[in-house]
Design an enzyme around this catalytic site. Structure first.
Site, PDB file in Angstrom:
ATOM      1  N   ASP A  20      39.655  25.064  98.049  1.00 58.54           N
ATOM      2  CA  ASP A  20      40.017  24.860  99.727  1.00 58.54           C
ATOM      3  C   ASP A  20      40.995  26.131  99.951  1.00 58.54           C
ATOM      4  O   ASP A  20      40.815  26.568 100.823  1.00 58.54           O
ATOM      5  CB  ASP A  20      40.742  23.660  99.815  1.00 58.54           C
ATOM      6  CG  ASP A  20      40.012  22.343  99.376  1.00 58.54           C
ATOM      7  OD1 ASP A  20      38.742  22.362  99.308  1.00 58.54           O
ATOM      8  OD2 ASP A  20      40.621  21.198  99.328  1.00 58.54           O
ATOM      9  N   GLU A 259      32.169  25.163  96.194  1.00 59.28           N
ATOM     10  CA  GLU A 259      31.823  25.819  97.726  1.00 59.28           C
ATOM     11  C   GLU A 259      31.948  27.323  97.782  1.00 59.28           C
ATOM     12  O   GLU A 259      31.212  28.087  97.854  1.00 59.28           O
ATOM     13  CB  GLU A 259      32.813  25.139  98.779  1.00 59.28           C
ATOM     14  CG  GLU A 259      32.442  25.806  99.965  1.00 59.28           C
ATOM     15  CD  GLU A 259      32.864  25.060 101.198  1.00 59.28           C
ATOM     16  OE1 GLU A 259      32.748  23.878 101.279  1.00 59.28           O
ATOM     17  OE2 GLU A 259      33.096  25.630 102.413  1.00 59.28           O
TER      18      GLU A 259
HETATM   19  O1  TRH Z   1      37.671  25.223  92.666  1.00 63.39           O
HETATM   20  P1  TRH Z   1      36.345  24.600  93.193  1.00 63.39           P
HETATM   21  O2  TRH Z   1      35.818  23.546  92.249  1.00 63.39           O
HETATM   22  O3  TRH Z   1      36.587  24.030  94.502  1.00 63.39           O
HETATM   23  C1  TRH Z   1      36.358  22.890  95.092  1.00 63.39           C
HETATM   24  C2  TRH Z   1      35.319  23.137  96.163  1.00 63.39           C
HETATM   25  O4  TRH Z   1      35.879  23.758  97.339  1.00 63.39           O
HETATM   26  C3  TRH Z   1      34.735  21.713  96.827  1.00 63.39           C
HETATM   27  O5  TRH Z   1      34.195  21.882  98.131  1.00 63.39           O
HETATM   28  C4  TRH Z   1      36.112  20.609  96.980  1.00 63.39           C
HETATM   29  O6  TRH Z   1      35.692  19.572  97.338  1.00 63.39           O
HETATM   30  C5  TRH Z   1      36.894  20.606  95.598  1.00 63.39           C
HETATM   31  O7  TRH Z   1      37.096  22.025  95.125  1.00 63.39           O
HETATM   32  C6  TRH Z   1      37.975  19.775  95.805  1.00 63.39           C
HETATM   33  O8  TRH Z   1      35.224  25.593  93.430  1.00 63.39           O
HETATM   34  P2  TRH Z   1      35.047  26.764  94.386  1.00 63.39           P
HETATM   35  O9  TRH Z   1      34.890  26.206  95.867  1.00 63.39           O
HETATM   36  O10 TRH Z   1      33.908  27.648  93.798  1.00 63.39           O
HETATM   37  O11 TRH Z   1      36.269  27.562  94.296  1.00 63.39           O
HETATM   38  C7  TRH Z   1      36.821  28.452  93.333  1.00 63.39           C
HETATM   39  C8  TRH Z   1      37.790  29.475  93.931  1.00 63.39           C
HETATM   40  O12 TRH Z   1      38.346  30.163  92.795  1.00 63.39           O
HETATM   41  C9  TRH Z   1      37.047  30.691  94.388  1.00 63.39           C
HETATM   42  O13 TRH Z   1      37.776  30.927  95.503  1.00 63.39           O
HETATM   43  C10 TRH Z   1      36.985  31.594  93.355  1.00 63.39           C
HETATM   44  C11 TRH Z   1      38.162  31.369  92.691  1.00 63.39           C
HETATM   45  N1  TRH Z   1      38.189  32.071  91.439  1.00 63.39           N
HETATM   46  C12 TRH Z   1      38.953  33.072  91.148  1.00 63.39           C
HETATM   47  O14 TRH Z   1      39.548  33.744  92.102  1.00 63.39           O
HETATM   48  N2  TRH Z   1      39.211  33.611  89.980  1.00 63.39           N
HETATM   49  C13 TRH Z   1      38.516  33.129  88.803  1.00 63.39           C
HETATM   50  O15 TRH Z   1      38.736  33.551  87.647  1.00 63.39           O
HETATM   51  C14 TRH Z   1      37.640  31.957  89.074  1.00 63.39           C
HETATM   52  C15 TRH Z   1      37.241  31.160  88.027  1.00 63.39           C
HETATM   53  C16 TRH Z   1      37.599  31.433  90.388  1.00 63.39           C
END
Ligand code: TRH
Length: 363
Positions: A20, A259
């Site tokens: 989010d 996402e």
């Molecule tokens: O963290 P998520 O599982 O987020 C999810 C989704 O938004 C989902 O729709 C929602 O319902 C749930 O949360 C509550 O996975 P997502 O969406 O891939 O987000 C991860 C974020 O973290 C993404 O912006 C990339 C960032 N990230 C980094 O910046 N550095 C890192 O080392 C890693 C592993 C991720």
């Protein structure tokens, strides 16, 4: 010509995970950088934002980072002005004090509910729908990200592909496959690691902290790094959001989730495997099928099957070994397909531009 709608407020509640705030942070930066907007990002958990952007200070109630004004959203927050556009991210529910202030504005702000991404066709019909507030003189519009031209598109910075392509390195023959593993704790990580172990393709697997690393630890014990047959597994730190892109660009295959990392893996133009956030009613599997239907277009049946088997195996925890061998053996074709897919998606307007245009049309 309509007024520019200079001031934007984005409200984000961090429920769990990073998706989010990842989406809201990207959107805020892009509105500033590419559209010249003045953006306030209201977030209830500054610590999560700091993980993505280390210059954020969780102790400060108001600060500016990368030209975005960041406000700590608490029960005691107050507002001095209402913006021209108000984004309520993922139905986080605007605070009453802000709603009241909005309703008192002589010219009402454009109020958007930014929804979760889905490839399901109903998003086409619901995108842009208006929902009048039951008691206040306000209208909220539903804005759906998506893969079709009838939705609001996907977040994509204008220089992203050029930057990615500058970063690209030629693959070296015979080196192990580099894999990033970002997943939930429900993923069949043990079975995947065993598939890597037994595979003819040597692998180096990079594992970020949190749920992915915990899943590896529970299968292999200890704190790593590990050698497990044909795979070396390396814990890596949680990296800032722009560095995360570079990790995806560098790796040969990316396991992503939720996402935002899912979208970034598509922009990387490399083969990827997606784990959805699991929902009790199985709605995530419908969402998966909808995506696979769109993503598989243009591929022959054999390749569609290889991708589908791997995505389904990863989300259901079944037959990982066979699915992995088939997927990894076809990685060159899948990678080319993903590159074309990314180009095809990028021919549509990006989400920030679509949002700016949509809001301008509502003045
Ligand atoms: O963290 P998520 O599982 O987020 C999810 C989704 O938004 C989902 O729709 C929602 O319902 C749930 O949360 C509550 O996975 P997502 O969406 O891939 O987000 C991860 C974020 O973290 C993404 O912006 C990339 C960032 N990230 C980094 O910046 N550095 C890192 O080392 C890693 C592993 C991720």
């Amino acid at each position: 010509m309509a007024a520019m709608q200079l001031h934007w407020d984005i409200f984000c509640r961090v429920i769990d995970n990073y998706g989010d705030i990842g989406v809201c942070w990207r959107l805020a930066r892009q509105l500033v950088d590419e559209h010249g907007r003045k953006v306030r990002l209201w977030v209830d958990d500054l610590g999560s934002l700091q993980s993505l952007c280390p210059s954020v200070d969780p102790a400060k109630d108001i600060q500016t980072c990368q030209d975005v004004e960041i406000c700590h959203w608490t029960e005691n927050s107050a507002v001095d002005r209402v913006s021209d556009v108000v984004i309520e991210a993922f139905a986080c529910e605007l605070p009453d004090w802000y709603l009241t202030a909005m309703s008192r504005c002589p010219s009402k702000p454009c109020w958007i509910n930014l929804e979760y991404l889905t490839a399901e066709p109903w998003a086409d019909d619901c995108h842009g729908m208006a929902s009048p507030h039951p008691s206040l003189p306000l209208v909220k519009y539903f804005f759906f990200p998506g893969f079709s031209g009838k939705t609001g598109g996907l977040l994509r910075e204008s220089g992203l592909f050029a930057e990615r392509d500058r970063f690209a390195t030629e693959p070296t023959e015979g080196r192990p496959l580099e894999i990033s593993l970002f997943c939930y704790d429900t993923a069949p990580v043990g079975a995947l690691l065993d598939a890597f172990r037994d595979s003819v393709h040597p692998v180096v697997c990079h594992v970020p902290p949190g749920k992915p690393l915990a899943a590896v630890q529970s299968h292999l014990g200890g704190s790593g790094p590990w050698r497990h047959g044909n795979v070396r597994i390396r814990p890596i730190p949680f990296v800032p959001i722009d560095e995360f892109d570079r990790l995806l660009w560098r790796c040969d295959i990316n396991f992503v989730r939720g996402e935002d990392s899912f979208v970034r893996a598509q922009w990387a133009g490399k083969p990827f495997v997606w784990q959805l956030y699991s929902q009790d009613d199985g709605a995530h599997l419908t969402k998966l099928e909808a995506f696979l239907g769109r993503y598989g277009e243009g591929l022959d049946a054999k390749m569609q099957t290889a991708i589908r088997r791997m995505f389904v195996a990863w989300n259901l925890g079944r037959n990982i070994g066979l699915a992995w061998e088939e997927f990894v053996s076809n990685r060159a074709v899948i990678g080319r397909h993903n590159s074309n897919w990314a180009e095809k998606l990028a021919a549509k307007p990006d989400l920030a531009s679509a949002l700016v245009n949509f809001c301008a049309s509502k003045v």
